[in-house]
Write a protein that holds these residues in place. Structure first.
Motif, PDB file in Angstrom:
ATOM      1  N   SER A 146      28.083   8.130  -2.830  1.00  0.00           N
ATOM      2  CA  SER A 146      27.496   8.049  -4.177  1.00  0.00           C
ATOM      3  C   SER A 146      26.248   8.917  -4.309  1.00  0.00           C
ATOM      4  CB  SER A 146      27.137   6.597  -4.504  1.00  0.00           C
ATOM      5  OG  SER A 146      28.263   5.771  -4.440  1.00  0.00           O
ATOM      6  N   HIS A 147      25.961   9.710  -3.265  1.00  0.00           N
ATOM      7  CA  HIS A 147      24.786  10.591  -3.254  1.00  0.00           C
ATOM      8  C   HIS A 147      23.488   9.811  -3.460  1.00  0.00           C
ATOM      9  CE1 HIS A 147      27.287  14.177  -3.115  1.00  0.00           C
ATOM     10  NE2 HIS A 147      28.025  13.642  -4.075  1.00  0.00           N
ATOM     11  N   ILE A 148      23.431   8.629  -2.838  1.00  0.00           N
ATOM     12  CA  ILE A 148      22.199   7.844  -2.851  1.00  0.00           C
ATOM     13  C   ILE A 148      21.521   8.006  -1.500  1.00  0.00           C
ATOM     14  CG2 ILE A 148      21.203   5.542  -3.086  1.00  0.00           C
ATOM     15  CD1 ILE A 148      23.571   4.757  -4.806  1.00  0.00           C
ATOM     16  N   LEU A 149      20.398   8.693  -1.493  1.00  0.00           N
ATOM     17  CA  LEU A 149      19.644   8.865  -0.252  1.00  0.00           C
ATOM     18  C   LEU A 149      18.889   7.583   0.064  1.00  0.00           C
ATOM     19  CD1 LEU A 149      18.108  12.422  -0.801  1.00  0.00           C
ATOM     20  CD2 LEU A 149      20.257  11.811   0.299  1.00  0.00           C
ATOM     21  N   VAL A 150      18.784   7.246   1.339  1.00  0.00           N
ATOM     22  CA  VAL A 150      18.003   6.090   1.762  1.00  0.00           C
ATOM     23  C   VAL A 150      16.924   6.570   2.716  1.00  0.00           C
ATOM     24  CG1 VAL A 150      18.018   3.839   2.884  1.00  0.00           C
ATOM     25  CG2 VAL A 150      19.977   4.538   1.504  1.00  0.00           C
ATOM     26  N   ASP A 151      15.701   6.613   2.216  1.00  0.00           N
ATOM     27  CA  ASP A 151      14.552   6.857   3.070  1.00  0.00           C
ATOM     28  C   ASP A 151      14.055   5.523   3.616  1.00  0.00           C
ATOM     29  OD1 ASP A 151      14.735   9.501   2.479  1.00  0.00           O
ATOM     30  OD2 ASP A 151      12.928   9.610   1.235  1.00  0.00           O
ATOM     31  N   VAL A 152      13.517   5.537   4.807  1.00  0.00           N
ATOM     32  CA  VAL A 152      12.969   4.337   5.417  1.00  0.00           C
ATOM     33  C   VAL A 152      11.488   4.555   5.684  1.00  0.00           C
ATOM     34  CG1 VAL A 152      13.033   2.778   7.391  1.00  0.00           C
ATOM     35  CG2 VAL A 152      15.170   3.669   6.441  1.00  0.00           C
ATOM     36  N   ALA A 153      10.685   3.637   5.176  1.00  0.00           N
ATOM     37  CA  ALA A 153       9.245   3.682   5.424  1.00  0.00           C
ATOM     38  C   ALA A 153       8.922   2.790   6.622  1.00  0.00           C
ATOM     39  CB  ALA A 153       8.482   3.216   4.193  1.00  0.00           C
ATOM     40  N   ASP A 154       8.366   3.365   7.651  1.00  0.00           N
ATOM     41  CA  ASP A 154       7.974   2.590   8.840  1.00  0.00           C
ATOM     42  C   ASP A 154       6.532   2.135   8.652  1.00  0.00           C
ATOM     43  OD1 ASP A 154       7.407   1.513  11.285  1.00  0.00           O
ATOM     44  OD2 ASP A 154       8.459   3.048  12.420  1.00  0.00           O
ATOM     45  N   VAL A 155       6.368   0.868   8.255  1.00  0.00           N
ATOM     46  CA  VAL A 155       5.037   0.333   7.977  1.00  0.00           C
ATOM     47  C   VAL A 155       4.520  -0.511   9.138  1.00  0.00           C
ATOM     48  CG1 VAL A 155       5.367   0.388   5.483  1.00  0.00           C
ATOM     49  CG2 VAL A 155       6.054  -1.638   6.768  1.00  0.00           C
ATOM     50  N   PHE A 156       5.126  -0.331  10.312  1.00  0.00           N
ATOM     51  CA  PHE A 156       4.729  -1.112  11.482  1.00  0.00           C
ATOM     52  C   PHE A 156       4.044  -0.211  12.515  1.00  0.00           C
ATOM     53  CE2 PHE A 156       8.264  -3.290   9.539  1.00  0.00           C
ATOM     54  CZ  PHE A 156       7.861  -4.610   9.559  1.00  0.00           C
ATOM     55  N   PRO A 157       3.085  -0.763  13.249  1.00  0.00           N
ATOM     56  CA  PRO A 157       2.480   0.004  14.332  1.00  0.00           C
ATOM     57  C   PRO A 157       3.519   0.286  15.416  1.00  0.00           C
ATOM     58  CG  PRO A 157       1.188  -1.968  13.802  1.00  0.00           C
ATOM     59  CD  PRO A 157       2.504  -2.097  13.107  1.00  0.00           C
ATOM     60  N   PRO A 158       3.261   1.213  16.320  1.00  0.00           N
ATOM     61  CA  PRO A 158       4.161   1.418  17.471  1.00  0.00           C
ATOM     62  C   PRO A 158       4.303   0.123  18.266  1.00  0.00           C
ATOM     63  CG  PRO A 158       2.550   3.188  17.313  1.00  0.00           C
ATOM     64  CD  PRO A 158       2.126   2.157  16.328  1.00  0.00           C
ATOM     65  N   ASP A 159       5.446   0.001  18.971  1.00  0.00           N
ATOM     66  CA  ASP A 159       5.729  -1.241  19.701  1.00  0.00           C
ATOM     67  C   ASP A 159       4.580  -1.630  20.623  1.00  0.00           C
ATOM     68  OD1 ASP A 159       8.099  -1.530  18.443  1.00  0.00           O
ATOM     69  OD2 ASP A 159       9.336  -0.789  20.089  1.00  0.00           O
ATOM     70  N   LYS A 160       3.969  -0.663  21.262  1.00  0.00           N
ATOM     71  CA  LYS A 160       2.900  -0.983  22.203  1.00  0.00           C
ATOM     72  C   LYS A 160       1.657  -1.524  21.499  1.00  0.00           C
ATOM     73  CE  LYS A 160       4.284   2.329  25.773  1.00  0.00           C
ATOM     74  NZ  LYS A 160       3.884   3.508  26.576  1.00  0.00           N
ATOM     75  N   SER A 161       1.534  -1.241  20.214  1.00  0.00           N
ATOM     76  CA  SER A 161       0.359  -1.694  19.470  1.00  0.00           C
ATOM     77  C   SER A 161       0.602  -2.986  18.697  1.00  0.00           C
ATOM     78  CB  SER A 161      -0.087  -0.600  18.485  1.00  0.00           C
ATOM     79  OG  SER A 161      -0.364   0.601  19.167  1.00  0.00           O
ATOM     80  N   LEU A 162       1.844  -3.486  18.716  1.00  0.00           N
ATOM     81  CA  LEU A 162       2.131  -4.735  18.011  1.00  0.00           C
ATOM     82  C   LEU A 162       1.456  -5.902  18.710  1.00  0.00           C
ATOM     83  CD1 LEU A 162       5.912  -4.194  17.223  1.00  0.00           C
ATOM     84  CD2 LEU A 162       4.075  -4.357  15.547  1.00  0.00           C
ATOM     85  N   LYS A 188       0.834  -1.207   0.000  1.00  0.00           N
ATOM     86  CA  LYS A 188       0.000   0.000   0.000  1.00  0.00           C
ATOM     87  C   LYS A 188       0.869   1.257   0.000  1.00  0.00           C
ATOM     88  CE  LYS A 188      -4.042   2.142   0.571  1.00  0.00           C
ATOM     89  NZ  LYS A 188      -3.629   3.507   0.900  1.00  0.00           N
ATOM     90  N   TYR A 189       1.978   1.227   0.749  1.00  0.00           N
ATOM     91  CA  TYR A 189       2.883   2.376   0.789  1.00  0.00           C
ATOM     92  C   TYR A 189       3.458   2.636  -0.601  1.00  0.00           C
ATOM     93  CZ  TYR A 189       6.827   5.339   2.143  1.00  0.00           C
ATOM     94  OH  TYR A 189       7.714   6.383   2.248  1.00  0.00           O
ATOM     95  N   VAL A 190       3.941   1.606  -1.284  1.00  0.00           N
ATOM     96  CA  VAL A 190       4.519   1.779  -2.617  1.00  0.00           C
ATOM     97  C   VAL A 190       3.458   2.309  -3.584  1.00  0.00           C
ATOM     98  CG1 VAL A 190       5.636   0.606  -4.549  1.00  0.00           C
ATOM     99  CG2 VAL A 190       6.245  -0.009  -2.203  1.00  0.00           C
ATOM    100  N   GLN A 191       2.256   1.771  -3.510  1.00  0.00           N
ATOM    101  CA  GLN A 191       1.192   2.230  -4.400  1.00  0.00           C
ATOM    102  C   GLN A 191       0.867   3.703  -4.173  1.00  0.00           C
ATOM    103  OE1 GLN A 191      -1.764  -0.677  -3.316  1.00  0.00           O
ATOM    104  NE2 GLN A 191      -1.256  -2.023  -5.041  1.00  0.00           N
ATOM    105  N   ASP A 192       0.801   4.129  -2.892  1.00  0.00           N
ATOM    106  CA  ASP A 192       0.509   5.539  -2.586  1.00  0.00           C
ATOM    107  C   ASP A 192       1.645   6.437  -3.063  1.00  0.00           C
ATOM    108  OD1 ASP A 192      -1.838   4.710  -1.460  1.00  0.00           O
ATOM    109  OD2 ASP A 192      -1.135   4.856   0.617  1.00  0.00           O
ATOM    110  N   ALA A 193       2.915   5.978  -2.905  1.00  0.00           N
ATOM    111  CA  ALA A 193       4.050   6.785  -3.347  1.00  0.00           C
ATOM    112  C   ALA A 193       4.040   6.947  -4.858  1.00  0.00           C
ATOM    113  CB  ALA A 193       5.348   6.158  -2.872  1.00  0.00           C
ATOM    114  N   LEU A 194       3.757   5.865  -5.586  1.00  0.00           N
ATOM    115  CA  LEU A 194       3.731   5.938  -7.049  1.00  0.00           C
ATOM    116  C   LEU A 194       2.630   6.855  -7.554  1.00  0.00           C
ATOM    117  CD1 LEU A 194       4.422   2.208  -7.997  1.00  0.00           C
ATOM    118  CD2 LEU A 194       5.966   4.141  -8.279  1.00  0.00           C
ATOM    119  N   ALA A 195       1.564   6.981  -6.770  1.00  0.00           N
ATOM    120  CA  ALA A 195       0.469   7.861  -7.180  1.00  0.00           C
ATOM    121  C   ALA A 195       0.898   9.323  -7.207  1.00  0.00           C
ATOM    122  CB  ALA A 195      -0.726   7.670  -6.241  1.00  0.00           C
ATOM    123  N   SER A 196       1.974   9.675  -6.457  1.00  0.00           N
ATOM    124  CA  SER A 196       2.447  11.062  -6.421  1.00  0.00           C
ATOM    125  C   SER A 196       3.672  11.270  -7.304  1.00  0.00           C
ATOM    126  CB  SER A 196       2.771  11.458  -4.981  1.00  0.00           C
ATOM    127  OG  SER A 196       3.851  10.696  -4.484  1.00  0.00           O
TER     128      SER A 196
END
Length: 858
Positions: A182-198, A88-96
């Motif tokens: 190499s000027h490659i940025l690495v963004d991280v998508a956090d697709v997990f709930p907070p630890d207390k909600s796992l 779902k995250y990848v699909q939403d990102a591609l939409a923009s």
């Protein structure tokens, strides 16, 4: 855009120029004004170029066109809900995504595979597929390396990582600096709930057990448990499948340690299994662990044989209570260190290498070398080189050479090559009929044989035509001259007719080795009726049959050809083209020659120094009636040899930490039938097997293994009489791959080291002396479930560090992936080497100018 790593160095330029001008005043005397000015300019330019190089001059390119590669974790620890959120995250990102931007997708676990190629045409993604990737581990480093190699040159570069960060292989932190460079940025998508909600989770960590204990001495089985919350649970201990203890416990949140106490009442190996049952739990895969413990006592030896009667006879010759013999078929041979740890020795008795299999041979090889397990091979018609062991891991471990190359003792052979002459063999390959290529292959075979070997060649349709009568292999001319006249045509080859006529030819030969190579189309082999029975009869009469098929493995007659070769005691080879026949023929002949053995009564010569022969009635030892041809390796010893030709019958030595022996005759009532009434027979086998399997005395070396976050940790304590630097460690993984473990000293007698623990199964650690002296120690550690389940929560600190080092964003919203900046760095070109080169040219040019033409006339 031109940039400098440290532009402050340019502040040194004015004072350096003034100093240069003042210091060079004597050299400028007599120069005309124009020349003086030019000289100073060149020197100033040289100095400026040097300062610019030291300041780190670079040209930075920027672009508003962006390429984004989504790197998506599909390993076991990424649960279906987590993977759905990643999609779902990848699909939403591609939409923009802007139309000028490019996107791609890499999926990874242990391996990494491109799922979507980088392109500006990528607009949406429907699913994330594992593409056959092994999901039992997570290698972030490999995935990011693959993604960084996929970027187009003219785009800015960004990686968006979707993972729980639980790295079980590789080292992503070591890669981070190169990504930033190499000027490659690495963004991280956090697709997990907070630890207390796992969701709630409880797991039991792999068991760290001692490898050996004393009989009737209590020992502890420590059980480490982790729980996401305080809750009630039950721990069940089973021994060899039976429940021996059960405890109801109250687990705290986090780690806790529980302990069972057990006692082994008799010698032998016992498997223990611990199961966790928690009130609140999500994953069942990490709730069960196991390991094995051995109680010292009588020796335990594994006898691998296809003849269980021979195995029982061997077991009956050994004294009860002294050596326990476990008989297994070759198909049940151990293929991991946990199974082999039950035994002090392994005996291989008249079993082929193909029956035993490469994984089992490699496991035995490693157990002998690293763990000190004894190894013996007992010969026969399927032993040593005759069983295909040349070049295998067991060949390396045994004290004898099996390679027949250059061995003049190989007995003469008589070979008939029966070629298919049906219509399918009339097809051309590079303008030559396949039948003629088969005849040329027979010529190459003759050249590879010894001069005193004999060869005949026939071609077969419904009937057999003899092209070359049985003659010396050295004379290839008659066959070479007849090749052009050969012509194929008609129906398929009549296999039984081909074998019958070849059998008739070989009956006229008294060669010790008689063999048929049948060449037939895999889709057109006629007359199968009775062929397999005929091949069995030929084998009983000492004539073996190999079948070389031309075609494919799936062709209709391929299975028949394999069965025919199996019945004839030869090889089955299928080649796609007739031009591959020469290599197939030569390999078959080499295998045939390697099967050579002698069947004749041979009196024995005895070595008085051999420890396993002490006290035996050697004066009356009977002859053997046959034996395999082997040669002792350098460093090994020969205990028994033939009295006339000094062929080794019993050789012994060491391989790594284990003792090994090779008995070139057999252990059944065939080649050693004459031993049946020898009074020393029982004692001979008992002493030989005891010698090989007897473990070394405890040297005081101690080894302990544990696990932390999917990484194995070894702790070594050397005895007081030794230094820790005298030892080295090796680990054998469940895949049987063996590698060194670097040890870092903690004090004069202690050291520790780490190793990757990214596979399911048993790891074996061996610590040995660098000098090769006796005294070693082994320990084992079993990872009972995928290392992916050793952690039950995402490793957010690792992911935060990764994004920070590369200049990316942690927990980047999907809508900002393509919209963070308007101008992105795409590349950086360093100019320091070029500037230094230009500075050198300026300096040399100034010297040449002034020395050659610029000095003013007096």
């Amino acid at each position: 855009m031109l940039t400098f790593e440290d532009p402050r160095l340019f502040l040194l330029l004015p004072p350096l120029l003034l100093l240069l001008l003042w210091a060079a005043r004597p050299n400028y005397a007599g120069l005309r004004r124009r020349v003086l000015t030019l000289t100073f300019v060149l020197r100033a330019l040289t100095l400026t170029l040097i300062i610019a190089a030291l300041a780190g001059a670079a040209f930075v390119q920027k672009s508003d066109r962006l390429a984004v590669i989504f790197v998506v974790d599909v390993s076991r620890s990424m649960t279906p809900p987590a993977q759905a959120r990643a999609l779902k995250y990848v699909q939403d990102a591609l939409a923009s995504k802007h139309s000028a931007d490019a996107a791609g997708v890499v999926v990874f676990a242990r391996d990494a595979r491109p799922s979507v190629a980088v392109s500006d045409l990528v607009q949406q993604l429907s699913s994330l597929k594992a593409n056959g990737i092994a999901r039992e581990a997570t290698d972030l480093e490999h995935a990011l390396r693959m993604a960084s190699a996929m970027f187009p040159e003219d785009r800015a570069k960004k990686i968006v990582l979707l993972s729980d960060g639980n790295e079980t292989a590789g080292d992503v932190q070591a890669l981070s600096p190169s990504l930033a460079a190499s000027h490659i940025l690495v963004d991280v998508a956090d697709v997990f709930p907070p630890d207390k909600s796992l969701p709630p989770e409880a797991l039991v960590r792999p068991l760290a057990l001692v490898s050996r204990v004393a009989v009737r001495a209590p020992f502890a089985i420590p059980v480490h448990v982790w729980s996401s919350q305080a809750q009630a649970a039950t721990l069940t201990l089973r021994g060899d499948g039976k429940v021996v203890s059960r405890r109801v416990v109250r687990l705290p949140a986090g780690d806790s340690l529980w302990e069972f106490t057990e006692t082994m009442m008799r010698p032998g190996a016992r498997r223990f299994r611990v199961t966790l049952s928690a009130a609140h739990d999500t994953m069942a895969a990490n709730n069960e662990v196991y390991g094995a413990i051995r109680a010292n006592g009588s020796l335990r030896v594994l006898y691998l044989t296809a003849d269980r009667a021979a195995g029982r006879e061997m077991r009956g010759m050994l004294p009860r209570g002294g050596v326990e013999v476990v008989i297994r078929s070759p198909g049940s041979a151990p293929m991991d260190v946990s199974d082999l740890s039950q035994f002090d020795g392994v005996i291989v008795g008249d079993v082929t290498a193909e029956q035993l299999g490469a994984p089992a041979m490699l496991a035995i090889h490693n157990a002998v070398h690293d763990d000190g397990v004894g190894l013996g091979m007992i010969g026969g018609e399927r032993g040593f080189a005759g069983g295909g062991y040349a070049g295998t891991p067991l060949d390396a471990a045994l004290p004898v050479e099996m390679d027949r190359k250059g061995d003049l003792r190989t007995p003469p052979a008589a070979i008939v090559v029966a070629l298919d002459a049906s219509g399918s063999m009339a097809r051309l390959e590079d303008g030559v009929q396949k039948l003629q290529l088969g005849a040329k292959a027979a010529v190459e075979l003759m050249r590879a044989l010894k001069p005193d070997d004999r060869v005949a060649v026939t071609i077969v349709r419904e009937n057999t035509q003899i092209v070359l009568p049985l003659q010396a292999a050295a004379n290839t001319k008659p066959l070479e001259e007849s090749i052009d006249a050969l012509s194929a045509g008609g129906g398929g080859i009549y296999c039984r007719t081909a074998l019958e006529d070849a059998y008739t030819i070989l009956r006229t030969s008294n060669a010790p080795v008689r063999h048929v190579i049948l060449v037939a189309d895999t889709a057109d082999s006629e007359q199968p009726e009775g062929s397999i029975e005929l091949a069995r009869r030929m084998k009983r009469d000492g004539v073996t049959v190999s079948v070389c098929g031309i075609g494919g493995e799936a062709d209709r007659d391929a299975a028949f050809q394999r069965a025919l070769a199996r019945a004839g005691g030869g090889q089955s080879v299928i080649v796609g083209e007739a031009e591959q026949l020469p290599a197939a023929f030569v390999r078959d002949a080499q295998q045939l020659q390697s099967q050579a053995f002698a069947e004749r009564p041979s009196a024995l010569s005895v070595s008085a120094e051999a420890p396993m022969l002490a006290g035996l009635p050697l004066a009356t030892i009977p002859p053997v009636l046959g034996y395999d041809y082997v040669r002792p390796k350098t460093g090994s010893s020969v205990a028994l040899a033939t009295a006339d030709s000094r062929e080794p019958i019993l050789a012994y030595g060491r391989f790594g930490q284990g003792r090994t022996f090779a008995f070139a005759s057999d252990g059944a009532a065939h080649w050693t039938a004459s031993w049946a009434e020898w009074p020393g027979r029982r004692a001979f086998w008992s002493q030989l097997i005891r010698w090989a399997a007897q473990p070394e005395q405890d040297s005081g070396l101690r080894v302990h293994i544990d696990e932390s976050d999917g990484v194995g940790r070894i702790l070594v304590t050397a005895p007081s009489s030794a230094k820790i630097g005298d030892y080295q460690a090796f680990v054998t993984a469940p895949s049987l791959a063996r590698s060194a473990v670097p040890l870092s000293p903690t004090d004069a007698h202690g050291a520790e080291g780490n190793f990757a623990m990214d596979q399911t199964g048993a790891y074996s650690l061996s610590v040995v002396s660098r000098s090769g002296a006796s005294g070693s120690k082994t320990a084992q550690f079993v990872v009972p479930y995928s290392p992916e389940f050793l952690r039950a929560r995402p490793d957010r600190p690792r992911l935060i560090r990764l994004s920070a080092v590369s200049g990316g964003v942690y927990a980047q919203p999907s809508g900002r992936v393509f919209r963070d900046q308007t101008a992105w760095v795409t590349a950086e070109r360093q100019f320091a080497p070029l500037l230094l080169l230009l500075g050198a040219f300026c300096f040399l040019g100034e010297l040449a100018w002034r020395a050659g033409v610029l000095r003013a006339p007096k």
